[in-house]
Design a protein around this motif. Structure first.
Motif, PDB file in Angstrom:
ATOM      1  N   LYS A  46      32.853  41.395  40.677  1.00 51.00           N
ATOM      2  CA  LYS A  46      31.711  40.818  39.979  1.00 51.00           C
ATOM      3  C   LYS A  46      30.633  40.391  40.977  1.00 51.00           C
ATOM      4  CE  LYS A  46      30.483  36.861  37.047  1.00 51.00           C
ATOM      5  NZ  LYS A  46      31.009  35.654  36.346  1.00 51.00           N
ATOM      6  N   MET A  47      29.385  40.598  40.629  1.00 44.33           N
ATOM      7  CA  MET A  47      28.271  40.179  41.480  1.00 44.33           C
ATOM      8  C   MET A  47      27.905  38.737  41.151  1.00 44.33           C
ATOM      9  SD  MET A  47      27.952  42.813  43.275  1.00 44.33           S
ATOM     10  CE  MET A  47      26.474  42.410  44.223  1.00 44.33           C
ATOM     11  N   LEU A  48      27.677  37.950  42.180  1.00 46.32           N
ATOM     12  CA  LEU A  48      27.399  36.521  42.026  1.00 46.32           C
ATOM     13  C   LEU A  48      26.040  36.155  42.625  1.00 46.32           C
ATOM     14  CD1 LEU A  48      30.859  35.059  43.146  1.00 46.32           C
ATOM     15  CD2 LEU A  48      30.049  35.346  40.800  1.00 46.32           C
ATOM     16  N   ARG A  49      25.383  35.206  41.965  1.00 42.78           N
ATOM     17  CA  ARG A  49      24.169  34.620  42.534  1.00 42.78           C
ATOM     18  C   ARG A  49      24.608  33.532  43.498  1.00 42.78           C
ATOM     19  NH1 ARG A  49      21.139  32.169  37.807  1.00 42.78           N
ATOM     20  NH2 ARG A  49      19.778  31.417  39.491  1.00 42.78           N
ATOM     21  N   VAL A  50      24.311  33.712  44.778  1.00 46.65           N
ATOM     22  CA  VAL A  50      24.703  32.751  45.816  1.00 46.65           C
ATOM     23  C   VAL A  50      23.463  32.071  46.363  1.00 46.65           C
ATOM     24  CG1 VAL A  50      25.844  32.443  48.045  1.00 46.65           C
ATOM     25  CG2 VAL A  50      26.725  34.140  46.411  1.00 46.65           C
ATOM     26  N   GLN A  51      23.449  30.745  46.262  1.00 49.48           N
ATOM     27  CA  GLN A  51      22.328  29.964  46.770  1.00 49.48           C
ATOM     28  C   GLN A  51      22.717  29.288  48.073  1.00 49.48           C
ATOM     29  OE1 GLN A  51      21.253  27.268  43.601  1.00 49.48           O
ATOM     30  NE2 GLN A  51      20.000  28.804  42.540  1.00 49.48           N
ATOM     31  N   PHE A  52      21.888  29.451  49.105  1.00 49.84           N
ATOM     32  CA  PHE A  52      22.096  28.774  50.375  1.00 49.84           C
ATOM     33  C   PHE A  52      21.301  27.478  50.341  1.00 49.84           C
ATOM     34  CE2 PHE A  52      22.545  33.295  52.032  1.00 49.84           C
ATOM     35  CZ  PHE A  52      23.933  33.264  51.915  1.00 49.84           C
ATOM     36  N   VAL A  53      22.008  26.362  50.436  1.00 54.18           N
ATOM     37  CA  VAL A  53      21.398  25.041  50.350  1.00 54.18           C
ATOM     38  C   VAL A  53      21.462  24.366  51.716  1.00 54.18           C
ATOM     39  CG1 VAL A  53      21.488  22.780  49.227  1.00 54.18           C
ATOM     40  CG2 VAL A  53      22.098  24.851  47.942  1.00 54.18           C
ATOM     41  N   THR A  54      20.337  23.827  52.207  1.00 50.57           N
ATOM     42  CA  THR A  54      20.311  23.106  53.472  1.00 50.57           C
ATOM     43  C   THR A  54      20.159  21.620  53.214  1.00 50.57           C
ATOM     44  OG1 THR A  54      17.911  23.406  53.663  1.00 50.57           O
ATOM     45  CG2 THR A  54      19.313  25.055  54.721  1.00 50.57           C
ATOM     46  N   LEU A  55      20.681  20.818  54.121  1.00 53.33           N
ATOM     47  CA  LEU A  55      20.661  19.370  53.972  1.00 53.33           C
ATOM     48  C   LEU A  55      19.226  18.857  53.985  1.00 53.33           C
ATOM     49  CD1 LEU A  55      23.599  18.403  56.373  1.00 53.33           C
ATOM     50  CD2 LEU A  55      23.660  18.640  53.887  1.00 53.33           C
TER      51      LEU A  55
ATOM     52  N   SER B 231      31.667  39.119  44.777  1.00 52.28           N
ATOM     53  CA  SER B 231      32.618  38.022  44.943  1.00 52.28           C
ATOM     54  C   SER B 231      33.760  38.409  45.876  1.00 52.28           C
ATOM     55  CB  SER B 231      33.174  37.582  43.591  1.00 52.28           C
ATOM     56  OG  SER B 231      33.748  38.677  42.919  1.00 52.28           O
ATOM     57  N   ARG B 232      33.750  39.655  46.346  1.00 50.04           N
ATOM     58  CA  ARG B 232      34.707  40.064  47.363  1.00 50.04           C
ATOM     59  C   ARG B 232      34.123  39.923  48.767  1.00 50.04           C
ATOM     60  NH1 ARG B 232      37.654  45.594  45.716  1.00 50.04           N
ATOM     61  NH2 ARG B 232      39.011  44.843  47.378  1.00 50.04           N
ATOM     62  N   THR B 233      32.944  39.333  48.842  1.00 50.72           N
ATOM     63  CA  THR B 233      32.302  39.087  50.128  1.00 50.72           C
ATOM     64  C   THR B 233      33.131  38.107  50.951  1.00 50.72           C
ATOM     65  OG1 THR B 233      30.093  39.456  49.218  1.00 50.72           O
ATOM     66  CG2 THR B 233      30.219  38.178  51.248  1.00 50.72           C
TER      67      THR B 233
ATOM     68  N   THR C  39      38.460  34.885  54.470  1.00 51.56           N
ATOM     69  CA  THR C  39      38.489  34.384  53.094  1.00 51.56           C
ATOM     70  C   THR C  39      37.333  34.988  52.297  1.00 51.56           C
ATOM     71  OG1 THR C  39      39.492  32.295  53.770  1.00 51.56           O
ATOM     72  CG2 THR C  39      38.371  32.317  51.651  1.00 51.56           C
ATOM     73  N   THR C  40      37.589  35.362  51.041  1.00 51.04           N
ATOM     74  CA  THR C  40      36.533  35.900  50.186  1.00 51.04           C
ATOM     75  C   THR C  40      36.110  34.860  49.157  1.00 51.04           C
ATOM     76  OG1 THR C  40      38.043  36.785  48.504  1.00 51.04           O
ATOM     77  CG2 THR C  40      37.555  38.192  50.421  1.00 51.04           C
ATOM     78  N   LEU C  41      34.965  35.095  48.536  1.00 52.35           N
ATOM     79  CA  LEU C  41      34.511  34.203  47.469  1.00 52.35           C
ATOM     80  C   LEU C  41      35.498  34.215  46.313  1.00 52.35           C
ATOM     81  CD1 LEU C  41      30.675  34.995  47.419  1.00 52.35           C
ATOM     82  CD2 LEU C  41      31.881  33.140  48.594  1.00 52.35           C
ATOM     83  N   CYS C  42      36.152  35.355  46.099  1.00 53.17           N
ATOM     84  CA  CYS C  42      37.171  35.449  45.048  1.00 53.17           C
ATOM     85  C   CYS C  42      38.346  34.533  45.375  1.00 53.17           C
ATOM     86  CB  CYS C  42      37.630  36.900  44.904  1.00 53.17           C
ATOM     87  SG  CYS C  42      38.850  37.154  43.587  1.00 53.17           S
ATOM     88  N   ASP C  43      38.738  34.479  46.640  1.00 53.03           N
ATOM     89  CA  ASP C  43      39.843  33.606  47.053  1.00 53.03           C
ATOM     90  C   ASP C  43      39.555  32.145  46.758  1.00 53.03           C
ATOM     91  OD1 ASP C  43      41.264  35.790  48.008  1.00 53.03           O
ATOM     92  OD2 ASP C  43      40.410  35.617  50.027  1.00 53.03           O
TER      93      ASP C  43
ATOM     94  N   ARG D 272      31.863  31.209  38.050  1.00 50.76           N
ATOM     95  CA  ARG D 272      30.607  30.470  38.143  1.00 50.76           C
ATOM     96  C   ARG D 272      29.410  31.410  37.997  1.00 50.76           C
ATOM     97  NH1 ARG D 272      31.326  26.109  43.101  1.00 50.76           N
ATOM     98  NH2 ARG D 272      33.429  25.354  42.544  1.00 50.76           N
ATOM     99  N   ASP D 273      28.361  30.885  37.371  1.00 50.09           N
ATOM    100  CA  ASP D 273      27.121  31.652  37.256  1.00 50.09           C
ATOM    101  C   ASP D 273      26.366  31.647  38.585  1.00 50.09           C
ATOM    102  OD1 ASP D 273      27.566  32.257  34.588  1.00 50.09           O
ATOM    103  OD2 ASP D 273      26.616  30.398  33.906  1.00 50.09           O
ATOM    104  N   VAL D 274      26.391  30.476  39.227  1.00 48.00           N
ATOM    105  CA  VAL D 274      25.711  30.319  40.517  1.00 48.00           C
ATOM    106  C   VAL D 274      26.665  29.643  41.492  1.00 48.00           C
ATOM    107  CG1 VAL D 274      23.767  29.278  41.755  1.00 48.00           C
ATOM    108  CG2 VAL D 274      23.457  30.116  39.408  1.00 48.00           C
ATOM    109  N   VAL D 275      26.763  30.196  42.691  1.00 43.77           N
ATOM    110  CA  VAL D 275      27.604  29.618  43.744  1.00 43.77           C
ATOM    111  C   VAL D 275      26.703  28.980  44.789  1.00 43.77           C
ATOM    112  CG1 VAL D 275      29.279  30.085  45.561  1.00 43.77           C
ATOM    113  CG2 VAL D 275      29.413  31.324  43.380  1.00 43.77           C
ATOM    114  N   GLU D 276      26.905  27.688  45.047  1.00 40.39           N
ATOM    115  CA  GLU D 276      26.112  26.975  46.055  1.00 40.39           C
ATOM    116  C   GLU D 276      26.890  26.890  47.364  1.00 40.39           C
ATOM    117  OE1 GLU D 276      24.628  23.177  44.994  1.00 40.39           O
ATOM    118  OE2 GLU D 276      23.189  23.941  43.527  1.00 40.39           O
TER     119      GLU D 276
END
Length: 431
Positions: free
Chosen positions: A34-43, A55-57, A91-95, A101-105
């Protein structure tokens, strides 16, 4: 990624339970694509970028994506998902059970790299990546007709500036741009030691002709000098708030100075050889010195009295360098005999001996909280191709065997001795 191990399974023909399990795994693999929307969040800045990833990334592929999208080098990244630190590259996002999730932060934490700067022959400075155990860059190599080995240096890791002594001059470096910002001249002999107050933009140095000078980092000429000394000034520790300095000389003495007037307040005698290295704890007014007679002494800087370290466990030759952790009452010394020794400052007895260098140990840097020591030695030999080594203070099973890692430069770089070193042991969290 190619470095991640592949899971292999064997299925016994006719085994219904295994076949059903295989069908279940096939279903899971299908879901993992499955393809996931991944958001990179900085402090402190919120969402910095959004990408579409399988999600196998793997975590390593995720780190590569951060490097590409945010321009943040791999060695400066710390990735966190929720409360989980992503430190396993395979480790993968699937693991991580993120498929639903709709969006992964993914929180991206910027850390300064663990680095070391060493000075060697030909006025060269070498910037090392301690995490990757490799040379990051080489700076300089020849700074004028009197180009000599870099005998001393100090680094401001926050601004990535360095001050080093080479020949009769000092050079202020911008490590980011690999350029010399300013050259300081005024000594009559080779600069052997220095101390820098980076916040106050001032420095102090001693040279082979016996002179000491104070400097403003914003001017090329010394603020003041005392050039009346005859014996080389070989080692130096400064107390900037108290305007005091402690130096070791080639005439076997140590001197306590008033930094404002450059007058000698007290002279210390006890060594029978040139004082090559020292460390001071100004809060307790104690000092530690090593000399060409192969001994170390612990000094009371107020009374001038000293206590000799265990001679039977000492170096078999001159003590060239020393570093102390005064809080833990520990110190490490390096010598002409190619060994390092860890000492108890209270009992003045040896705790551990490190054997591994084949040539003289010129510099040491101790990080007691992490239990590590970095040492630098004379130039490459066939038996010892690495001039920098990182030692663990944890004793291994063998009496004199320790975990040691080497920092090697690429072949053909012509890098020789490591005469001095400054280390940024702790990676800082940034924005």
């Amino acid at each position: 990624m190619g470095n991640c191990p592949q899971r292999k399974r064997s299925v016994r023909e006719g085994d219904e339970d295994v076949l059903l399990k295989g069908q279940s795994e096939t279903s899971q693999r299908s879901a993992a694509e499955k393809m996931l929307r991944v958001q990179f969040v900085t402090l402190g800045s919120g969402v910095a970028a959004e990408v579409l990833l399988s999600s196998r990334t793997t975590v390593r592929e995720l780190r590569d994506s951060v490097s590409t999208v945010l321009g943040l080098p791999l060695e400066n990244q710390r990735l966190v998902c929720g409360t989980v630190v992503l430190d396993d590259d395979c480790t993968t996002l699937c693991d991580l059970d993120l498929v639903a999730r709709d969006v992964v932060e993914i929180t991206v934490v910027h850390c300064s790299a663990q680095q070391a700067l060493s000075g060697g022959q030909g006025s060269s400075l070498l910037l090392w990546d301690l995490q990757q155990r490799k040379l990051s860059k080489r700076l300089g190599g020849s700074l004028g007709s009197d180009a000599e080995a870099v005998h001393c240096l100090s680094v401001d890791w926050a601004t990535l500036r360095a001050l080093c002594g080479s020949g009769s001059n000092l050079h202020l470096w911008d490590l980011k741009q690999s350029s010399v910002l300013r050259t300081f001249s005024g000594h009559r002999g080779s600069v052997h030691c220095l101390s820098v107050d980076w916040a106050g933009k001032q420095a102090m140095s001693g040279c082979a002709s016996g002179g000491i000078c104070t400097w403003s980092l914003e001017a090329s000429k010394p603020s003041q000098c005392n050039l009346t000394g005859e014996a080389p000034v070989l080692s130096l520790a400064a107390f900037w708030k108290g305007r005091r300095a402690w130096t070791g000389s080639g005439d076997c003495t140590l001197k306590l100075w008033n930094m404002c007037s450059l007058e000698v307040l007290r002279e210390f005698r006890g060594h029978l050889g040139p004082v090559l290295c020292l460390s001071a704890d100004w809060s307790s007014m104690r000092g530690l010195s090593g000399a060409g007679d192969g001994t170390l002494r612990l000094w009371d800087l107020e009374s001038g009295e000293s206590e000799l370290f265990s001679v039977s466990d000492g170096h078999r030759g001159p003590v060239i360098c020393v570093d102390a952790d005064w809080t833990s009452a520990r110190a490490v010394s390096g010598g002409f005999d190619g060994t390092l020794r860890l000492w108890n400052l209270e009992s003045r007895d040896i705790i551990l001996e490190f054997q591994g260098h084949k040539t003289h140990v010129f510099c040491v840097a101790l990080d007691w909280p992490s239990g590590r020591v970095l040492s630098g030695a004379e130039g490459f030999t066939a038996e010892d191709p690495s001039t920098l080594k990182i030692w663990s203070l944890v004793r291994c099973k063998e009496p004199k065997a320790f975990a040691v890692e080497e920092l090697r430069a690429p072949a053909g770089t012509g890098i020789g001795s490591s005469r001095c070193v400054a280390v940024n042991w702790t990676a800082r969290l940034g924005s």
